[in-house]
Scaffold this motif. Structure first.
Motif, PDB file in Angstrom:
ATOM      1  N   SER A 138       0.832  -1.206   0.000  1.00 31.10           N
ATOM      2  CA  SER A 138       0.000   0.000   0.000  1.00 31.10           C
ATOM      3  C   SER A 138       0.868   1.258   0.000  1.00 31.10           C
ATOM      4  N   ILE A 139       1.982   1.215   0.751  1.00 34.34           N
ATOM      5  CA  ILE A 139       2.898   2.360   0.762  1.00 34.34           C
ATOM      6  C   ILE A 139       3.470   2.580  -0.630  1.00 34.34           C
ATOM      7  N   LEU A 146       1.166   9.419  -5.666  1.00 39.06           N
ATOM      8  CA  LEU A 146       1.522  10.800  -5.340  1.00 39.06           C
ATOM      9  C   LEU A 146       2.575  11.332  -6.306  1.00 39.06           C
ATOM     10  N   ALA A 147       3.578  10.510  -6.647  1.00 37.58           N
ATOM     11  CA  ALA A 147       4.613  10.934  -7.593  1.00 37.58           C
ATOM     12  C   ALA A 147       4.013  11.202  -8.972  1.00 37.58           C
ATOM     13  N   SER A 148       3.106  10.321  -9.412  1.00 39.36           N
ATOM     14  CA  SER A 148       2.451  10.526 -10.711  1.00 39.36           C
ATOM     15  C   SER A 148       1.624  11.810 -10.712  1.00 39.36           C
ATOM     16  N   SER A 160      10.324  13.760  -8.760  1.00 40.14           N
ATOM     17  CA  SER A 160      11.600  13.046  -8.737  1.00 40.14           C
ATOM     18  C   SER A 160      11.934  12.555  -7.337  1.00 40.14           C
ATOM     19  N   LYS A 161      11.740  13.406  -6.316  1.00 43.83           N
ATOM     20  CA  LYS A 161      12.027  12.999  -4.939  1.00 43.83           C
ATOM     21  C   LYS A 161      11.106  11.871  -4.487  1.00 43.83           C
ATOM     22  N   THR A 162       9.835  11.947  -4.872  1.00 42.69           N
ATOM     23  CA  THR A 162       8.869  10.928  -4.454  1.00 42.69           C
ATOM     24  C   THR A 162       9.153   9.592  -5.118  1.00 42.69           C
ATOM     25  N   TYR A 163       9.507   9.613  -6.404  1.00 42.27           N
ATOM     26  CA  TYR A 163       9.848   8.360  -7.072  1.00 42.27           C
ATOM     27  C   TYR A 163      11.087   7.717  -6.448  1.00 42.27           C
ATOM     28  N   SER A 164      12.023   8.536  -5.988  1.00 45.74           N
ATOM     29  CA  SER A 164      13.237   7.983  -5.374  1.00 45.74           C
ATOM     30  C   SER A 164      12.939   7.245  -4.070  1.00 45.74           C
ATOM     31  N   ARG A 165      11.797   7.551  -3.437  1.00 45.79           N
ATOM     32  CA  ARG A 165      11.434   6.879  -2.185  1.00 45.79           C
ATOM     33  C   ARG A 165      10.771   5.520  -2.428  1.00 45.79           C
ATOM     34  N   LEU A 166      10.510   5.203  -3.687  1.00 48.95           N
ATOM     35  CA  LEU A 166       9.852   3.930  -3.999  1.00 48.95           C
ATOM     36  C   LEU A 166      10.768   2.728  -3.821  1.00 48.95           C
ATOM     37  N   LYS A 167      12.070   2.957  -3.845  1.00 53.38           N
ATOM     38  CA  LYS A 167      13.027   1.857  -3.878  1.00 53.38           C
ATOM     39  C   LYS A 167      12.835   0.871  -2.728  1.00 53.38           C
ATOM     40  N   ASP A 168      12.648   1.382  -1.522  1.00 58.07           N
ATOM     41  CA  ASP A 168      12.548   0.511  -0.344  1.00 58.07           C
ATOM     42  C   ASP A 168      11.268  -0.301  -0.319  1.00 58.07           C
ATOM     43  N   ASN A 169      10.291   0.049  -1.138  1.00 56.49           N
ATOM     44  CA  ASN A 169       9.002  -0.648  -1.113  1.00 56.49           C
ATOM     45  C   ASN A 169       8.747  -1.480  -2.364  1.00 56.49           C
ATOM     46  N   CYS A 170       9.750  -1.564  -3.260  1.00 56.70           N
ATOM     47  CA  CYS A 170       9.619  -2.415  -4.452  1.00 56.70           C
ATOM     48  C   CYS A 170       9.975  -3.846  -4.084  1.00 56.70           C
ATOM     49  N   THR A 171       9.024  -4.751  -4.243  1.00 62.98           N
ATOM     50  CA  THR A 171       9.227  -6.141  -3.822  1.00 62.98           C
ATOM     51  C   THR A 171       9.501  -7.092  -4.978  1.00 62.98           C
ATOM     52  N   SER A 174       9.702  -6.320 -11.434  1.00 60.20           N
ATOM     53  CA  SER A 174       8.824  -5.483 -12.254  1.00 60.20           C
ATOM     54  C   SER A 174       8.579  -4.133 -11.599  1.00 60.20           C
ATOM     55  N   HIS A 175       8.403  -4.148 -10.277  1.00 58.72           N
ATOM     56  CA  HIS A 175       8.206  -2.882  -9.552  1.00 58.72           C
ATOM     57  C   HIS A 175       9.447  -2.001  -9.690  1.00 58.72           C
ATOM     58  N   ALA A 176      10.633  -2.604  -9.535  1.00 58.62           N
ATOM     59  CA  ALA A 176      11.881  -1.834  -9.628  1.00 58.62           C
ATOM     60  C   ALA A 176      12.071  -1.270 -11.027  1.00 58.62           C
ATOM     61  N   ALA A 177      11.780  -2.077 -12.043  1.00 53.63           N
ATOM     62  CA  ALA A 177      11.939  -1.608 -13.424  1.00 53.63           C
ATOM     63  C   ALA A 177      10.986  -0.455 -13.725  1.00 53.63           C
ATOM     64  N   ALA A 178       9.724  -0.568 -13.265  1.00 51.18           N
ATOM     65  CA  ALA A 178       8.762   0.511 -13.487  1.00 51.18           C
ATOM     66  C   ALA A 178       9.204   1.788 -12.782  1.00 51.18           C
ATOM     67  N   MET A 179       9.766   1.647 -11.573  1.00 52.19           N
ATOM     68  CA  MET A 179      10.245   2.819 -10.849  1.00 52.19           C
ATOM     69  C   MET A 179      11.362   3.513 -11.610  1.00 52.19           C
ATOM     70  N   HIS A 180      12.323   2.729 -12.124  1.00 51.47           N
ATOM     71  CA  HIS A 180      13.444   3.325 -12.847  1.00 51.47           C
ATOM     72  C   HIS A 180      12.966   4.025 -14.122  1.00 51.47           C
TER      73      HIS A 180
END
Length: 471
Positions: A138-139, A146-148, A160-171, A174-180
């Motif tokens: 959910s986080i 919020l980043a979108s 940009s700052k909000t997307y950078s916070r996604l890293k710790d919550n990508c499990t 596919s989540h990591a690739a979409a974030m990048h």
């Protein structure tokens, strides 16, 4: 934007205009009519890059300015970025003040600002609740939403700052690739090309979804190529565009299309590679051939260059100069790219000859001057001045004989060099053969002196005074 410009805009629109993103300054004015149809051209793109390209065309093209800015106003009004809408209306009001779209819709501005504030508060509140509940997925989804949202309203720094916070919550990979990829999109819009390269490096070093590689690889290669192009590293840009798999299609048209990859890659390759590399890495490149089929004039220009038909190559590039000057990413690189291609053409043209008449060169590289100037090979003519500049910079190893109208190469006699190398090889062979025969004769005559073989133990015993038989 200067303080005077900001004050003028505030007076015009009755309030302060907020700029959430960097605004490019377009100094090039294009008078000629481009080859593309504006509506068909802009339909190839989606997302925020559509406005960027329309606004640039409206700012630079004297022919399409009104149509492009009118479309830019409509495009901005279909989104949530109020600053973009206000900027487009201002630009349109300067060139077509009586146009209906040149009047600011204050009701839409106020309504959109209220909606944006409400949605921002809602998403931030929801994300805070997800963090309190410690639900990782959910986080991640709340942070992504919020980043979108920040991206959509033009607050690129917050996005940009909000997307950078996604890293710790990508499990998952596919989540990591979409974030990048989303980080790359925002960095491209911001013009932060080092951030693009960092995001690409993080993607390549991290876990990757194997089933999505064919879709993601061309996006990553194109993004990295675009960053090198914007930084002026044309060889690196060419190599990355050439490495893009032919599966890009229209999946990345929020930034680039497959046609852009063909044009950017082809021009960068022409400007940075020699003829052998162009033939091998571009024309014979199976996967890049799919891109070149979309822009056949680029393929023809490269083929003409490889076949030493430099006039035809340069004519094709000049024919499409107007289109490229209206390209959002290519405009400020056209002058250096074209200069490099022209310089390479002059170098390649002069290599086979020890002497070339300036008149013959002018017919290839300055045909307009030949027909329009009384003495196109005079020292004050633009073409001769161009040659002088290349010689002074050390790019062209030659000298100009103005009395005879010749460009004289400083190359040494290649035939004499070949003869010299052959004589040196023969002398080396004779000396080596003489030494081998001499050694063979010494061995056959028994004149070889061999070193004595010592008994180490006996010698050591003698040295210690224990006799030669000591063990």
């Amino acid at each position: 934007m200067t303080s005077q410009q900001a004050a003028k805009q505030a007076a015009l629109f009755g309030g302060e205009i907020q700029q959430n993103e960097p605004v490019r300054q377009y100094l090039v004015k294009v008078e000629d009519v481009p080859k593309f149809d504006l509506e068909s051209y802009i339909a190839n793109y989606k997302g925020r890059t559509r406005f960027d390209r329309l606004y640039m065309i409206g700012s630079c093209s004297t022919v399409l300015s009104t149509d492009a800015l009118r479309l830019a106003v409509v495009e901005a009004k279909s989104g949530k970025d109020v600053a973009r809408y206000e900027r487009a209306v201002q630009a349109l009001a300067k060139i077509a003040p009586k146009d209906p779209e040149a009047v600011l819709d204050r009701k839409w501005v106020e309504r959109t600002r209220q909606v944006v504030r409400a949605e921002t508060d809602k998403l931030e509140h929801e994300l805070k609740g997800y963090k309190n509940n410690l639900i990782k997925e959910s986080i991640r989804m709340g942070t992504d939403d919020l980043a979108s949202h920040y991206h959509a309203i033009g607050d690129l720094a917050s996005a940009s700052k909000t997307y950078s916070r996604l890293k710790d919550n990508c499990t998952t990979p596919s989540h990591a690739a979409a974030m990048h990829l989303k980080t790359i999109n925002v960095a491209i819009e911001r013009g932060d090309w080092f951030a693009v390269q960092q995001a690409v490096a993080k993607y390549r070093s991290g876990p990757k979804p194997e089933d999505e590689q064919k879709k993601i690889q061309p996006k990553i290669a194109a993004s990295l190529g675009l960053s090198h192009l914007e930084l002026g590293n044309y060889l690196e840009a060419a190599n990355n565009f050439l490495a893009a798999e032919p599966t890009l299609g229209d999946s990345f048209n929020e930034n680039l299309t497959a046609n852009d990859v063909a044009v950017y890659g082809g021009l960068c390759a022409l400007a940075s590679m020699d003829r052998n590399d162009l033939q091998k890495n571009v024309l014979e490149n199976g996967q890049f051939r799919n891109y070149l089929e979309l822009e056949p004039h680029i393929r023809r220009a490269i083929s003409f260059f490889c076949n030493s038909k430099f006039r035809s190559c340069l004519d094709i590039l000049e024919e499409y100069r107007t289109d490229y000057l209206l390209d959002f990413h290519l405009q400020r690189h056209i002058a250096p790219l074209y200069t490099r291609i022209r310089t390479k053409s002059i170098q390649q043209y002069s290599i086979p000859f020890s002497r070339i008449t300036l008149q013959a060169m002018a017919k290839v590289f300055a045909p307009d001057a030949v027909g329009g100037l009384a003495r196109p090979t005079d020292i004050n003519s633009p073409f001769v001045q161009e040659l002088i500049a290349l010689i002074e910079k050390g790019i062209l190893d030659a000298r100009i004989d103005l009395e005879k109208g010749l460009l004289v190469s400083k190359q040494t006699d290649l035939r004499a060099d070949v003869h010299k190398e052959a004589i040196e090889s023969v002398e080396e062979y004779i000396n080596e053969a003489h030494l081998r025969l001499l050694r063979a004769n010494i061995l056959s005559a028994g004149l070889q002196v061999t070193a004595p073989v010592l008994d180490i133990k006996a010698d050591l015993g003698t040295r210690l005074g224990r006799g030669p038989s000591w063990n």
